[in-house]
Design a protein around this motif. Sequence first.
Motif, mmCIF file in Angstrom:
data_model
loop_
_atom_site.group_PDB
_atom_site.id
_atom_site.type_symbol
_atom_site.label_atom_id
_atom_site.label_comp_id
_atom_site.label_asym_id
_atom_site.label_seq_id
_atom_site.Cartn_x
_atom_site.Cartn_y
_atom_site.Cartn_z
ATOM 1 N N GLU A 62 28.163 41.618 38.379
ATOM 2 C CA GLU A 62 29.589 41.953 38.471
ATOM 3 C C GLU A 62 29.754 43.047 39.518
ATOM 4 O O GLU A 62 29.094 44.076 39.457
ATOM 5 N N VAL A 63 30.628 42.813 40.463
ATOM 6 C CA VAL A 63 30.860 43.818 41.503
ATOM 7 C C VAL A 63 32.245 44.428 41.288
ATOM 8 O O VAL A 63 33.255 43.739 41.354
ATOM 9 N N GLU A 64 32.240 45.730 40.997
ATOM 10 C CA GLU A 64 33.526 46.434 40.804
ATOM 11 C C GLU A 64 34.201 46.639 42.158
ATOM 12 O O GLU A 64 33.557 47.093 43.105
ATOM 13 N N VAL A 65 35.464 46.343 42.249
ATOM 14 C CA VAL A 65 36.159 46.543 43.523
ATOM 15 C C VAL A 65 37.316 47.537 43.355
ATOM 16 O O VAL A 65 37.393 48.556 44.029
ATOM 17 N N GLN A 66 38.233 47.239 42.440
ATOM 18 C CA GLN A 66 39.390 48.119 42.168
ATOM 19 C C GLN A 66 40.134 48.512 43.441
ATOM 20 O O GLN A 66 40.303 49.679 43.746
ATOM 21 N N GLN A 67 40.554 47.508 44.173
ATOM 22 C CA GLN A 67 41.250 47.781 45.438
ATOM 23 C C GLN A 67 42.643 47.154 45.395
ATOM 24 O O GLN A 67 42.796 45.974 45.112
ATOM 25 N N ASP A 68 43.659 47.962 45.665
ATOM 26 C CA ASP A 68 45.029 47.443 45.689
ATOM 27 C C ASP A 68 45.265 46.764 47.036
ATOM 28 O O ASP A 68 45.192 47.390 48.081
ATOM 29 N N LEU A 69 45.556 45.478 46.982
ATOM 30 C CA LEU A 69 45.688 44.717 48.230
ATOM 31 C C LEU A 69 46.945 45.097 49.013
ATOM 32 O O LEU A 69 47.067 44.784 50.184
ATOM 33 N N LEU A 70 47.884 45.755 48.344
ATOM 34 C CA LEU A 70 49.086 46.184 49.067
ATOM 35 C C LEU A 70 48.900 47.562 49.706
ATOM 36 O O LEU A 70 49.723 48.014 50.485
ATOM 37 N N ARG A 93 50.697 49.816 52.846
ATOM 38 C CA ARG A 93 51.335 51.122 52.630
ATOM 39 C C ARG A 93 50.795 52.164 53.596
ATOM 40 O O ARG A 93 51.530 52.993 54.124
ATOM 41 N N ASP A 116 58.198 43.944 48.659
ATOM 42 C CA ASP A 116 56.812 44.345 48.412
ATOM 43 C C ASP A 116 56.158 45.049 49.609
ATOM 44 O O ASP A 116 55.071 45.584 49.484
#
Lengths: 224, 112
Positions: free
Chosen positions: A6-14, A18, A128
Amino acid sequence: MHRVSEVEVQQDLLQANRELAGRNRRLLEEKGVVAVEVSGAIGSGKSTLIELAVKELGLSTAAIAGDVVAALDAARFSKLGIPVVPLNTGRECHLDAHLVAHALEQLPLEQLDMVFIENVGNLVCPADFELGAHTRVVVVSVTEGDDIVAKHPGIFRRAQLAVINKIDLSGFVGADPEKMARDARRLNPGLEVIKLSAKTGENLSRWYRFLRRVAELKPTSSGR
Amino acid sequence: MHELSVALGIVDAALEKVKDGRVVEVALAVGELTHINGEQLALAFEVASRGTPLEGARLKVRRIEARLRCVRCGWQGESFTCGRCGSAMEVLQGEEILLERLRVVEEDAPRE
Protein backbone atom coordinates in the motif's frame (compact mmCIF):
# COMPACT_ATOMS: atom_id res chain seq x y z
CA MET A 1 5.80 -14.58 -6.66
CA HIS A 2 4.51 -11.08 -6.26
CA ARG A 3 4.36 -8.55 -3.51
CA VAL A 4 1.40 -6.33 -2.69
CA SER A 5 2.03 -3.02 -0.99
CA GLU A 6 0.00 0.00 0.00
CA VAL A 7 1.46 3.34 -1.00
CA GLU A 8 0.22 6.32 1.00
CA VAL A 9 -0.23 9.40 -1.16
CA GLN A 10 -2.67 11.85 0.52
CA GLN A 11 -2.44 14.40 -2.25
CA ASP A 12 -5.23 16.84 -3.11
CA LEU A 13 -5.50 16.86 -6.88
CA LEU A 14 -6.95 20.37 -6.85
CA GLN A 15 -4.00 21.69 -4.84
CA ALA A 16 -1.73 22.10 -7.87
CA ASN A 17 -4.29 24.42 -9.44
CA ARG A 18 -4.64 26.41 -6.21
CA GLU A 19 -0.90 26.91 -6.03
CA LEU A 20 -0.77 28.10 -9.63
CA ALA A 21 -3.67 30.45 -8.93
CA GLY A 22 -1.72 31.90 -6.02
CA ARG A 23 1.26 32.41 -8.30
CA ASN A 24 -0.93 34.23 -10.86
CA ARG A 25 -2.25 36.49 -8.13
CA ARG A 26 1.22 37.34 -6.87
CA LEU A 27 2.40 38.15 -10.40
CA LEU A 28 -0.56 40.50 -10.92
CA GLU A 29 0.12 42.16 -7.58
CA GLU A 30 3.76 42.73 -8.40
CA LYS A 31 2.68 44.51 -11.57
CA GLY A 32 -0.12 46.44 -9.85
CA VAL A 33 -2.89 44.87 -11.91
CA VAL A 34 -6.33 43.91 -10.60
CA ALA A 35 -7.91 40.82 -12.15
CA VAL A 36 -11.66 40.34 -12.36
CA GLU A 37 -12.97 36.89 -13.21
CA VAL A 38 -16.33 36.90 -14.95
CA SER A 39 -18.03 33.52 -14.83
CA GLY A 40 -21.62 32.70 -15.56
CA ALA A 41 -24.22 31.02 -17.67
CA ILE A 42 -24.07 30.71 -21.45
CA GLY A 43 -25.63 33.76 -23.07
CA SER A 44 -26.10 35.59 -19.78
CA GLY A 45 -24.23 38.68 -20.99
CA LYS A 46 -20.70 38.18 -19.68
CA SER A 47 -19.00 39.57 -22.78
CA THR A 48 -21.42 42.48 -23.10
CA LEU A 49 -20.84 43.53 -19.48
CA ILE A 50 -17.08 43.43 -20.01
CA GLU A 51 -17.36 45.46 -23.24
CA LEU A 52 -19.46 48.10 -21.53
CA ALA A 53 -17.04 48.31 -18.62
CA VAL A 54 -14.00 48.63 -20.87
CA LYS A 55 -15.66 51.58 -22.64
CA GLU A 56 -16.94 53.26 -19.48
CA LEU A 57 -14.16 52.92 -16.93
CA GLY A 58 -11.38 54.75 -18.75
CA LEU A 59 -8.82 52.38 -17.26
CA SER A 60 -6.08 50.57 -19.08
CA THR A 61 -7.70 47.15 -19.46
CA ALA A 62 -7.09 43.84 -21.17
CA ALA A 63 -9.15 40.70 -21.55
CA ILE A 64 -8.56 36.98 -21.44
CA ALA A 65 -11.43 35.25 -23.20
CA GLY A 66 -12.10 31.61 -22.52
CA ASP A 67 -14.08 29.55 -24.99
CA VAL A 68 -14.33 25.86 -25.66
CA VAL A 69 -13.58 26.40 -29.34
CA ALA A 70 -13.40 29.42 -31.67
CA ALA A 71 -12.45 32.91 -30.54
CA LEU A 72 -15.62 34.89 -31.06
CA ASP A 73 -15.50 36.68 -27.71
CA ALA A 74 -11.86 37.55 -28.23
CA ALA A 75 -12.75 39.08 -31.60
CA ARG A 76 -15.41 41.23 -29.91
CA PHE A 77 -12.93 42.51 -27.32
CA SER A 78 -10.27 43.19 -29.96
CA LYS A 79 -12.61 45.68 -31.61
CA LEU A 80 -12.34 47.79 -28.46
CA GLY A 81 -8.63 48.22 -29.11
CA ILE A 82 -7.47 46.48 -25.94
CA PRO A 83 -4.97 43.61 -25.64
CA VAL A 84 -6.82 40.30 -25.80
CA VAL A 85 -5.73 36.71 -25.33
CA PRO A 86 -8.14 34.06 -26.58
CA LEU A 87 -8.00 30.83 -24.62
CA ASN A 88 -9.41 27.67 -26.10
CA THR A 89 -9.97 24.98 -23.54
CA GLY A 90 -10.55 22.32 -26.19
CA ARG A 91 -12.68 19.71 -24.53
CA GLU A 92 -12.57 21.25 -21.09
CA CYS A 93 -15.51 23.02 -19.54
CA HIS A 94 -13.57 25.61 -17.52
CA LEU A 95 -10.42 27.69 -17.46
CA ASP A 96 -7.74 26.68 -15.03
CA ALA A 97 -4.88 28.56 -13.43
CA HIS A 98 -2.35 27.00 -15.79
CA LEU A 99 -4.09 28.31 -18.91
CA VAL A 100 -4.44 31.73 -17.31
CA ALA A 101 -0.74 31.78 -16.38
CA HIS A 102 0.14 31.38 -20.05
CA ALA A 103 -2.33 34.06 -21.06
CA LEU A 104 -0.82 36.49 -18.55
CA GLU A 105 2.59 35.96 -20.16
CA GLN A 106 1.17 37.43 -23.35
CA LEU A 107 -0.18 40.62 -21.81
CA PRO A 108 1.71 43.89 -21.26
CA LEU A 109 1.04 43.79 -17.51
CA GLU A 110 3.20 46.84 -16.72
CA GLN A 111 0.83 49.03 -18.69
CA LEU A 112 -2.43 47.67 -17.31
CA ASP A 113 -4.78 48.57 -14.47
CA MET A 114 -7.30 45.78 -14.84
CA VAL A 115 -7.57 42.39 -16.55
CA PHE A 116 -10.92 40.77 -17.20
CA ILE A 117 -10.85 36.99 -17.31
CA GLU A 118 -13.99 35.68 -18.96
CA ASN A 119 -14.55 32.05 -18.09
CA VAL A 120 -16.29 29.46 -20.25
CA GLY A 121 -20.08 29.75 -20.06
CA ASN A 122 -20.81 27.24 -17.32
CA LEU A 123 -22.10 27.52 -13.76
CA VAL A 124 -20.73 24.22 -12.54
CA CYS A 125 -17.10 23.43 -13.29
CA PRO A 126 -15.46 26.87 -12.94
CA ALA A 127 -16.42 26.78 -9.26
CA ASP A 128 -13.75 24.14 -8.58
CA PHE A 129 -10.90 26.04 -10.23
CA GLU A 130 -9.50 29.25 -8.86
CA LEU A 131 -7.67 31.29 -11.47
CA GLY A 132 -5.91 33.86 -9.31
CA ALA A 133 -8.30 36.75 -9.89
CA HIS A 134 -8.88 39.25 -7.07
CA THR A 135 -12.61 39.17 -7.40
CA ARG A 136 -15.08 36.78 -8.98
CA VAL A 137 -18.28 37.95 -10.63
CA VAL A 138 -21.03 35.49 -11.56
CA VAL A 139 -23.47 36.56 -14.24
CA VAL A 140 -26.88 35.00 -14.77
CA SER A 141 -29.97 36.35 -16.49
CA VAL A 142 -33.70 36.05 -15.90
CA THR A 143 -34.11 34.11 -19.16
CA GLU A 144 -32.42 31.09 -17.57
CA GLY A 145 -35.33 30.82 -15.13
CA ASP A 146 -35.45 32.17 -11.62
CA ASP A 147 -34.29 28.90 -10.03
CA ILE A 148 -30.91 29.09 -11.80
CA VAL A 149 -29.20 30.53 -8.71
CA ALA A 150 -30.52 27.95 -6.26
CA LYS A 151 -29.46 25.16 -8.63
CA HIS A 152 -25.81 26.23 -8.65
CA PRO A 153 -24.79 26.96 -5.06
CA GLY A 154 -21.08 26.30 -5.51
CA ILE A 155 -20.25 29.16 -7.80
CA PHE A 156 -22.34 31.75 -5.93
CA ARG A 157 -20.74 30.78 -2.68
CA ARG A 158 -17.31 31.47 -4.12
CA ALA A 159 -18.17 34.83 -5.70
CA GLN A 160 -17.99 38.44 -4.49
CA LEU A 161 -20.63 39.80 -6.89
CA ALA A 162 -23.67 38.27 -8.58
CA VAL A 163 -25.11 40.10 -11.57
CA ILE A 164 -28.69 39.29 -12.52
CA ASN A 165 -28.99 40.53 -16.08
CA LYS A 166 -31.87 41.16 -18.51
CA ILE A 167 -34.28 42.32 -15.83
CA ASP A 168 -36.17 44.16 -18.59
CA LEU A 169 -37.28 40.73 -19.82
CA SER A 170 -38.43 39.31 -16.50
CA GLY A 171 -42.10 39.96 -17.25
CA PHE A 172 -41.89 38.15 -20.59
CA VAL A 173 -40.24 35.03 -19.23
CA GLY A 174 -42.10 34.92 -15.93
CA ALA A 175 -38.99 35.04 -13.77
CA ASP A 176 -38.66 36.95 -10.52
CA PRO A 177 -35.31 38.74 -10.19
CA GLU A 178 -36.03 39.38 -6.50
CA LYS A 179 -36.20 35.65 -5.86
CA MET A 180 -32.88 35.19 -7.66
CA ALA A 181 -31.27 37.90 -5.53
CA ARG A 182 -32.69 36.36 -2.35
CA ASP A 183 -31.38 32.90 -3.31
CA ALA A 184 -27.94 34.35 -3.97
CA ARG A 185 -27.78 36.15 -0.61
CA ARG A 186 -29.00 33.07 1.21
CA LEU A 187 -26.17 31.02 -0.31
CA ASN A 188 -23.61 33.69 0.46
CA PRO A 189 -24.55 36.42 2.93
CA GLY A 190 -21.47 38.47 2.01
CA LEU A 191 -22.33 38.49 -1.69
CA GLU A 192 -23.13 41.77 -3.43
CA VAL A 193 -26.04 41.42 -5.86
CA ILE A 194 -26.84 43.77 -8.77
CA LYS A 195 -30.01 43.40 -10.82
CA LEU A 196 -29.50 45.20 -14.10
CA SER A 197 -30.19 45.33 -17.80
CA ALA A 198 -27.17 45.67 -20.05
CA LYS A 199 -29.61 46.42 -22.88
CA THR A 200 -31.61 49.29 -21.36
CA GLY A 201 -28.80 50.47 -19.11
CA GLU A 202 -30.86 50.16 -15.92
CA ASN A 203 -28.54 49.89 -12.89
CA LEU A 204 -25.45 49.61 -15.08
CA SER A 205 -23.95 52.42 -13.00
CA ARG A 206 -23.81 49.99 -10.09
CA TRP A 207 -21.73 47.55 -12.17
CA TYR A 208 -19.28 50.34 -12.96
CA ARG A 209 -19.20 51.45 -9.34
CA PHE A 210 -18.36 47.91 -8.21
CA LEU A 211 -15.48 47.73 -10.67
CA ARG A 212 -14.15 51.18 -9.74
CA ARG A 213 -14.11 50.07 -6.13
CA VAL A 214 -12.22 46.92 -7.07
CA ALA A 215 -9.75 48.96 -9.12
CA GLU A 216 -9.15 51.30 -6.21
CA LEU A 217 -8.32 48.42 -3.91
CA LYS A 218 -5.22 47.89 -5.99
CA PRO A 219 -3.65 44.55 -5.32
CA THR A 220 -2.73 43.84 -1.75
CA SER A 221 -3.33 40.10 -1.77
CA SER A 222 -6.96 39.43 -0.97
CA GLY A 223 -8.59 36.19 0.12
CA ARG A 224 -9.51 33.42 -2.25
CA MET B 1 -17.78 17.61 -16.10
CA HIS B 2 -14.03 17.86 -15.63
CA GLU B 3 -13.70 14.22 -14.66
CA LEU B 4 -11.16 13.60 -17.39
CA SER B 5 -8.72 16.17 -16.06
CA VAL B 6 -9.11 14.70 -12.57
CA ALA B 7 -8.50 11.20 -13.98
CA LEU B 8 -5.36 12.39 -15.75
CA GLY B 9 -4.28 13.99 -12.47
CA ILE B 10 -4.66 10.65 -10.70
CA VAL B 11 -2.51 8.91 -13.28
CA ASP B 12 0.20 11.60 -13.15
CA ALA B 13 0.32 11.65 -9.36
CA ALA B 14 0.41 7.84 -9.17
CA LEU B 15 3.21 7.54 -11.71
CA GLU B 16 5.29 9.89 -9.60
CA LYS B 17 4.87 7.64 -6.56
CA VAL B 18 5.08 4.25 -8.16
CA LYS B 19 8.21 3.45 -10.12
CA ASP B 20 7.90 -0.33 -10.24
CA GLY B 21 4.94 -2.60 -10.38
CA ARG B 22 1.34 -2.38 -11.29
CA VAL B 23 -1.34 -0.36 -9.52
CA VAL B 24 -4.35 -2.55 -8.84
CA GLU B 25 -6.40 -0.23 -6.66
CA VAL B 26 -6.71 3.53 -6.30
CA ALA B 27 -8.33 4.98 -3.18
CA LEU B 28 -9.79 8.41 -3.77
CA ALA B 29 -11.80 10.70 -1.52
CA VAL B 30 -14.01 13.31 -3.17
CA GLY B 31 -15.46 16.29 -1.32
CA GLU B 32 -19.17 16.81 -1.51
CA LEU B 33 -18.69 20.43 -2.55
CA THR B 34 -16.71 19.59 -5.67
CA HIS B 35 -18.50 18.99 -8.93
CA ILE B 36 -17.26 15.49 -9.60
CA ASN B 37 -19.51 12.60 -10.57
CA GLY B 38 -18.26 9.18 -9.41
CA GLU B 39 -19.50 7.13 -12.35
CA GLN B 40 -18.20 9.54 -14.93
CA LEU B 41 -14.90 9.61 -13.10
CA ALA B 42 -14.67 5.81 -13.24
CA LEU B 43 -15.14 5.90 -17.01
CA ALA B 44 -12.67 8.75 -17.43
CA PHE B 45 -10.16 6.87 -15.30
CA GLU B 46 -10.51 3.78 -17.47
CA VAL B 47 -9.64 5.89 -20.50
CA ALA B 48 -6.87 7.90 -18.82
CA SER B 49 -5.13 4.84 -17.38
CA ARG B 50 -4.95 2.89 -20.63
CA GLY B 51 -1.41 1.90 -21.52
CA THR B 52 -0.08 2.89 -18.07
CA PRO B 53 0.77 0.77 -14.99
CA LEU B 54 -2.67 1.81 -13.70
CA GLU B 55 -4.61 0.14 -16.47
CA GLY B 56 -7.35 -2.07 -15.08
CA ALA B 57 -6.97 -0.74 -11.52
CA ARG B 58 -10.07 -0.56 -9.36
CA LEU B 59 -11.08 2.98 -8.45
CA LYS B 60 -12.48 3.19 -4.93
CA VAL B 61 -14.19 6.49 -4.24
CA ARG B 62 -15.04 7.66 -0.72
CA ARG B 63 -17.17 10.72 -0.18
CA ILE B 64 -16.02 13.50 2.13
CA GLU B 65 -18.93 15.26 3.75
CA ALA B 66 -19.12 19.00 3.66
CA ARG B 67 -18.33 20.72 6.95
CA LEU B 68 -18.56 24.46 7.32
CA ARG B 69 -18.03 26.85 10.22
CA CYS B 70 -19.58 30.24 10.80
CA VAL B 71 -17.01 33.01 10.48
CA ARG B 72 -18.67 34.97 13.27
CA CYS B 73 -20.07 32.61 15.92
CA GLY B 74 -18.33 29.32 15.15
CA TRP B 75 -21.53 27.31 14.55
CA GLN B 76 -20.79 24.24 12.43
CA GLY B 77 -23.01 22.63 9.84
CA GLU B 78 -23.47 21.76 6.21
CA SER B 79 -25.31 24.87 5.11
CA PHE B 80 -23.78 27.90 3.42
CA THR B 81 -25.40 30.27 5.87
CA CYS B 82 -25.04 30.04 9.64
CA GLY B 83 -28.01 28.31 11.21
CA ARG B 84 -27.57 30.36 14.39
CA CYS B 85 -26.66 33.92 13.39
CA GLY B 86 -27.10 34.01 9.59
CA SER B 87 -23.49 34.97 8.81
CA ALA B 88 -21.26 33.53 6.12
CA MET B 89 -19.66 30.12 6.60
CA GLU B 90 -16.12 29.02 5.78
CA VAL B 91 -15.40 25.56 4.44
CA LEU B 92 -13.54 23.19 6.75
CA GLN B 93 -13.76 20.19 4.47
CA GLY B 94 -15.56 19.01 1.36
CA GLU B 95 -13.67 20.89 -1.36
CA GLU B 96 -10.92 18.33 -1.90
CA ILE B 97 -10.22 15.61 -4.41
CA LEU B 98 -7.81 13.55 -2.39
CA LEU B 99 -5.71 10.75 -3.79
CA GLU B 100 -5.35 8.74 -0.58
CA ARG B 101 -3.43 5.60 -1.40
CA LEU B 102 -2.49 3.10 -4.05
CA ARG B 103 -2.29 -0.69 -3.89
CA VAL B 104 0.69 -1.83 -5.88
CA VAL B 105 1.64 -5.31 -7.02
CA GLU B 106 5.29 -5.99 -7.76
CA GLU B 107 6.51 -9.10 -9.45
CA ASP B 108 9.51 -10.53 -7.55
CA ALA B 109 10.65 -13.07 -10.03
CA PRO B 110 13.32 -11.70 -12.32
CA ARG B 111 12.24 -11.92 -15.90
CA GLU B 112 14.18 -11.74 -19.04
